[in-house]
Design a protein around this motif. Structure first.
Motif, PDB file in Angstrom:
ATOM      1  N   TYR A  90      30.521  45.747  39.238  1.00 56.24           N
ATOM      2  CA  TYR A  90      31.681  46.446  38.674  1.00 56.24           C
ATOM      3  C   TYR A  90      32.598  47.068  39.719  1.00 56.24           C
ATOM      4  O   TYR A  90      33.618  47.663  39.369  1.00 56.24           O
ATOM      5  N   GLY A  91      32.277  46.921  41.003  1.00 57.10           N
ATOM      6  CA  GLY A  91      33.235  47.340  42.024  1.00 57.10           C
ATOM      7  C   GLY A  91      34.513  46.525  41.937  1.00 57.10           C
ATOM      8  O   GLY A  91      35.627  47.068  41.976  1.00 57.10           O
ATOM      9  N   ASP A  92      34.358  45.198  41.800  1.00 53.17           N
ATOM     10  CA  ASP A  92      35.542  44.344  41.676  1.00 53.17           C
ATOM     11  C   ASP A  92      36.253  44.576  40.348  1.00 53.17           C
ATOM     12  O   ASP A  92      37.482  44.518  40.261  1.00 53.17           O
ATOM     13  N   SER A  93      35.500  44.868  39.297  1.00 55.84           N
ATOM     14  CA  SER A  93      36.095  45.078  37.982  1.00 55.84           C
ATOM     15  C   SER A  93      37.044  46.272  37.981  1.00 55.84           C
ATOM     16  O   SER A  93      38.149  46.201  37.439  1.00 55.84           O
ATOM     17  N   PHE A  94      36.618  47.381  38.598  1.00 50.09           N
ATOM     18  CA  PHE A  94      37.383  48.614  38.524  1.00 50.09           C
ATOM     19  C   PHE A  94      38.303  48.850  39.719  1.00 50.09           C
ATOM     20  O   PHE A  94      39.242  49.649  39.618  1.00 50.09           O
ATOM     21  N   PHE A  95      38.070  48.153  40.848  1.00 38.39           N
ATOM     22  CA  PHE A  95      38.849  48.484  42.044  1.00 38.39           C
ATOM     23  C   PHE A  95      39.403  47.271  42.797  1.00 38.39           C
ATOM     24  O   PHE A  95      40.046  47.445  43.819  1.00 38.39           O
ATOM     25  N   LYS A  96      39.173  46.073  42.302  1.00 38.71           N
ATOM     26  CA  LYS A  96      39.715  44.890  42.984  1.00 38.71           C
ATOM     27  C   LYS A  96      40.577  44.052  42.025  1.00 38.71           C
ATOM     28  O   LYS A  96      40.590  42.834  42.090  1.00 38.71           O
ATOM     29  N   GLY A  97      41.263  44.727  41.131  1.00 41.09           N
ATOM     30  CA  GLY A  97      42.189  44.033  40.247  1.00 41.09           C
ATOM     31  C   GLY A  97      41.573  43.462  38.999  1.00 41.09           C
ATOM     32  O   GLY A  97      42.258  42.772  38.234  1.00 41.09           O
ATOM     33  N   GLY A  98      40.286  43.746  38.742  1.00 36.95           N
ATOM     34  CA  GLY A  98      39.621  43.161  37.590  1.00 36.95           C
ATOM     35  C   GLY A  98      40.078  43.712  36.261  1.00 36.95           C
ATOM     36  O   GLY A  98      39.809  43.127  35.211  1.00 36.95           O
ATOM     37  N   GLY A 112      27.653  37.593  49.358  1.00 42.97           N
ATOM     38  CA  GLY A 112      28.507  37.264  50.491  1.00 42.97           C
ATOM     39  C   GLY A 112      29.884  37.860  50.375  1.00 42.97           C
ATOM     40  O   GLY A 112      30.752  37.586  51.207  1.00 42.97           O
ATOM     41  N   GLY A 113      30.111  38.672  49.326  1.00 43.02           N
ATOM     42  CA  GLY A 113      31.402  39.317  49.129  1.00 43.02           C
ATOM     43  C   GLY A 113      31.425  40.711  49.718  1.00 43.02           C
ATOM     44  O   GLY A 113      30.581  41.076  50.542  1.00 43.02           O
ATOM     45  N   SER A 114      32.388  41.526  49.271  1.00 41.61           N
ATOM     46  CA  SER A 114      32.583  42.827  49.905  1.00 41.61           C
ATOM     47  C   SER A 114      32.040  43.997  49.093  1.00 41.61           C
ATOM     48  O   SER A 114      31.842  45.083  49.650  1.00 41.61           O
ATOM     49  N   ASP A 115      31.775  43.832  47.792  1.00 37.27           N
ATOM     50  CA  ASP A 115      31.332  44.970  46.972  1.00 37.27           C
ATOM     51  C   ASP A 115      29.977  45.496  47.429  1.00 37.27           C
ATOM     52  O   ASP A 115      29.821  46.688  47.719  1.00 37.27           O
ATOM     53  N   SER A 116      28.988  44.624  47.479  1.00 41.72           N
ATOM     54  CA  SER A 116      27.662  45.069  47.918  1.00 41.72           C
ATOM     55  C   SER A 116      27.653  45.325  49.425  1.00 41.72           C
ATOM     56  O   SER A 116      26.892  46.175  49.906  1.00 41.72           O
ATOM     57  N   ARG A 117      28.487  44.626  50.171  1.00 44.24           N
ATOM     58  CA  ARG A 117      28.587  44.861  51.614  1.00 44.24           C
ATOM     59  C   ARG A 117      29.073  46.282  51.890  1.00 44.24           C
ATOM     60  O   ARG A 117      28.688  46.905  52.880  1.00 44.24           O
ATOM     61  N   ARG A 123      49.991  49.076  40.428  1.00 39.77           N
ATOM     62  CA  ARG A 123      50.383  48.336  41.640  1.00 39.77           C
ATOM     63  C   ARG A 123      49.245  48.295  42.657  1.00 39.77           C
ATOM     64  O   ARG A 123      49.113  47.326  43.413  1.00 39.77           O
ATOM     65  N   TYR A 124      48.404  49.328  42.684  1.00 39.36           N
ATOM     66  CA  TYR A 124      47.279  49.330  43.620  1.00 39.36           C
ATOM     67  C   TYR A 124      46.124  48.480  43.097  1.00 39.36           C
ATOM     68  O   TYR A 124      45.365  47.901  43.883  1.00 39.36           O
ATOM     69  N   HIS A 125      45.975  48.429  41.785  1.00 40.58           N
ATOM     70  CA  HIS A 125      44.971  47.522  41.226  1.00 40.58           C
ATOM     71  C   HIS A 125      45.328  46.069  41.525  1.00 40.58           C
ATOM     72  O   HIS A 125      44.447  45.222  41.715  1.00 40.58           O
ATOM     73  N   LEU A 126      46.612  45.774  41.543  1.00 38.94           N
ATOM     74  CA  LEU A 126      47.065  44.384  41.671  1.00 38.94           C
ATOM     75  C   LEU A 126      47.283  43.944  43.110  1.00 38.94           C
ATOM     76  O   LEU A 126      46.852  42.852  43.509  1.00 38.94           O
ATOM     77  N   GLN A 127      47.982  44.764  43.886  1.00 40.12           N
ATOM     78  CA  GLN A 127      48.521  44.308  45.156  1.00 40.12           C
ATOM     79  C   GLN A 127      47.904  44.992  46.362  1.00 40.12           C
ATOM     80  O   GLN A 127      48.401  44.855  47.478  1.00 40.12           O
ATOM     81  N   ARG A 128      46.841  45.713  46.168  1.00 38.66           N
ATOM     82  CA  ARG A 128      46.074  46.298  47.261  1.00 38.66           C
ATOM     83  C   ARG A 128      44.597  46.137  46.915  1.00 38.66           C
ATOM     84  O   ARG A 128      44.247  45.704  45.820  1.00 38.66           O
TER      85      ARG A 128
END
Length: 605
Positions: A340-348, A248-253, A469-474
């Protein structure tokens, strides 16, 4: 291929017991024998095991995606070759130097009888770990750490500090394992084993380095979308049946938005908010939605089947597809995931400051936690030794003993090199990937053929070039989803209730408002106490409601008594306290994993 094991040198080269932990269901075992070498592979269906490369033999555990050579990048899928055949062809053309250009989630084995050696190549992140034990003039190796203590020449003694580190963090850092004589081959490396002497030489062909580019956020979103479409377009030449594990999240979507996926799967106990959101996402692009509904005894089955086969990077209860693997193999050839989408690109990657709001809860801020020293880094590791440990040292003392700080600023942690403290802080949870404390990916690797696009070399390079800054705030994932499919981006995230299309500052505020409302005011009521509104069951309630913990501890009481690092009475006290309402979920799931593991049975014996 499900796994590989082998023995070199003059020791006993029978492989029957080594093979057993590799097999999950109806695998076929193929054994290759040679002078001073025996290798066995567990494979499914008509997948090949050994591939001839002139006078040499090649085995590939995992999947090769392509090769970056002097003339540019070549996709393996466009060649029509299998991973094993492609590895053999690259080896014929480039020799062992092909490793440097390999884009893969795989380990490759090469027997070179003319040189009397076995070579093992690991991919950049070590996504398919290979474990080994050196014995006199021999080496015993396997893709299952639980294979090795079964061999009569391998000392099965438990490494006290490695064992405690697993109990506290559900992984052992770097190249270490819970066993004194067993280690892991380094990621991004070529290891050559002399079959006559057992000596090993390791060459590192790739090293991780964080090198941020001073570019706009739009640049990284555009590059990310370009890469995603490139990676998915390459896969169009792969005619195997593909499906998507959809949450229900955005990585697989995002994968659903970028690719024409015919069928999606979602694991759930009921049509919860998470399941309904996944179904809406699938229906919006006319993809078929198939619900994988867990049986009531799902966790009991996982405990019985998973714990004797896992590699101690995570716990038994994280092998989520167990029980569905047979159906998935029947209906699909390849299961795609957004892992691992969230790990590498959503601040993980970046440790963040957390604000404790008392009884209201806590808030994770988009502000980096200041970790200016190794001591700060160790303090930030989220873990503690469970109460049933016998005479425990401090976790910090265990971890500090695994760290070597060098004069040039580089740091070795568990035998793995990081160029500086910055890389250690950012990437140590995923480099090597066996440092990951969640067994979901590794369980998939052993149960079904799967593909995780975000582990492609090109995505790893992009993550290593993106400013903090993009890992954290975007949010690159949400921005890419908005660019590719405004319709899918407008669907609320099942966990937060906020559409991914919402700009980051508003998303952040609305997320915590939604989470607060659901926690303290109103939320949907699951039909059973241990069902959840998210993708996974409430494990703590499962242990209380299902009642399997007590009988399990009684069944394994002899093993609990025999383990010198565990206190039997405290273990039972921990279980009773949890059953009375305290929360010892993680501690008990870890204890159950250890007691059911076949490798620790060999150690106790």
């Amino acid at each position: 291929m499900v796994g590989v094991c082998g023995v070199t040198g003059s020791v006993d080269r029978r492989l029957d017991e080594l093979v057993e932990p590799l097999c999950w269901s109806d695998e076929r075992v193929e054994t290759t024998g040679a002078d001073r070498l025996a290798i066995a592979c567990a494979t499914r269906g008509d997948a090949e095991a050994a591939i001839d490369a002139d006078e040499d033999t090649v085995w590939c555990f995992g999947e090769i995606h392509g090769f970056e050579g002097a003339s540019g990048y070549e996709s393996r899928y466009e060649t029509g070759s299998t991973s094993g055949a492609y590895a053999a062809e690259l080896y014929r053309e480039h020799g062992l130097g092909f490793a440097a250009g390999l884009n893969a989630t795989a380990s490759v084995f090469v027997h070179r009888p003319g040189r009397d050696e076995l070579v093992v190549i690991t991919d950049r992140l070590g996504t398919h770990p290979v474990y080994y034990a050196a014995v006199d003039d021999a080496v015993v190796l396997s893709t299952s750490v639980q294979s090795l203590p079964r061999h009569p020449a391998v000392d099965p003694a438990v490494d006290r500090e490695g064992f405690y580190e697993y109990l506290a963090l559900n992984r052992v850092a770097g190249l270490e394992t819970p066993f004194e004589s067993v280690r892991t081959l380094p990621p991004g490396s070529i290891t050559t084993i002399d079959l006559a002497t057992g000596t090993r030489e390791t060459e590192q062909y790739w090293r991780l380095r964080y090198d941020p580019l001073d570019r706009s956020f739009t640049y990284f979103v555009d590059r990310f979308v370009e890469l995603l479409q490139e990676v998915l377009d390459e896969r169009e030449a792969d005619r195997r049946r593909h499906g998507l594990l959809l949450s229900g999240g955005s990585d697989s979507r995002l994968l659903l938005a970028a690719d024409d996926v015919p069928v999606t799967y979602h694991m759930a106990d009921w049509m919860s908010r998470e399941a309904r959101t996944a179904e809406r996402a699938a229906m919006s692009v006319d993809a078929e939605f198939r619900l994988l509904r867990r049986p009531d005894d799902h966790h009991e089955r996982m405990l019985e089947h998973v714990a004797p086969r896992m590699n101690f990077n995570g716990r038994f209860d994280q092998a989520h597809v167990n029980g569905f693997d047979g159906r998935l193999r029947d209906e699909l050839d390849v299961l795609m995931t957004g892992l691992y989408g969230d790990s590498f690109f959503k601040g993980g990657l970046v440790p963040k400051r957390v604000l404790d709001l008392g009884g209201v809860g806590s808030v994770t801020t988009p502000v980096a936690r200041d970790l200016g020293s190794v001591e700060d880094y160790l303090d930030a590791l989220d873990g503690s030794l469970p109460p049933y440990v016998e005479s425990p040292p401090t976790l910090e003392s265990i971890l500090r003993g695994r760290i070597e700080e060098r004069e040039d600023g580089s740091i070795a942690f568990g035998g793995v090199d990081y160029p500086s403290l910055r890389e250690l802080v950012l990437f140590s949870d995923y480099y090597p990937l066996s440092n990951d404390r969640d067994y979901h990916y590794f369980g998939l690797t052993q149960m079904v053929d799967h593909w995780t696009p975000f582990l492609d070399n090109r995505f790893i390079d992009l993550a290593c070039s993106m400013p903090i800054r993009y890992h954290l705030q975007r949010d690159v994932i949400d921005a890419a989803l908005s660019a590719l499919s405004p319709e899918l981006a407008s669907l609320p995230n099942a966990g937060t209730g906020v559409p991914p299309a919402t700009p980051f500052p508003f998303n952040y505020v609305r997320k915590y408002g939604s989470l607060f409302w659901r926690k303290h005011v109103a939320d949907e009521e699951p039909p059973r106490p241990y069902y959840s509104r998210g993708p996974w069951r409430d494990r703590g309630v499962v242990i209380r409601e299902r009642g399997f913990g007590g009988p399990f501890l009684e069944e394994h009481d002899a093993r609990l008594r025999a383990n010198p690092h565990l206190d039997r009475e405290r273990a039972w006290d921990c279980y009773r306290a949890h059953m009375a309402g305290e929360d010892y979920t993680a501690e008990l799931c870890t204890l159950f994993t250890v007691l059911a593991a076949s490798a620790f049975e060999a150690s106790a014996d």
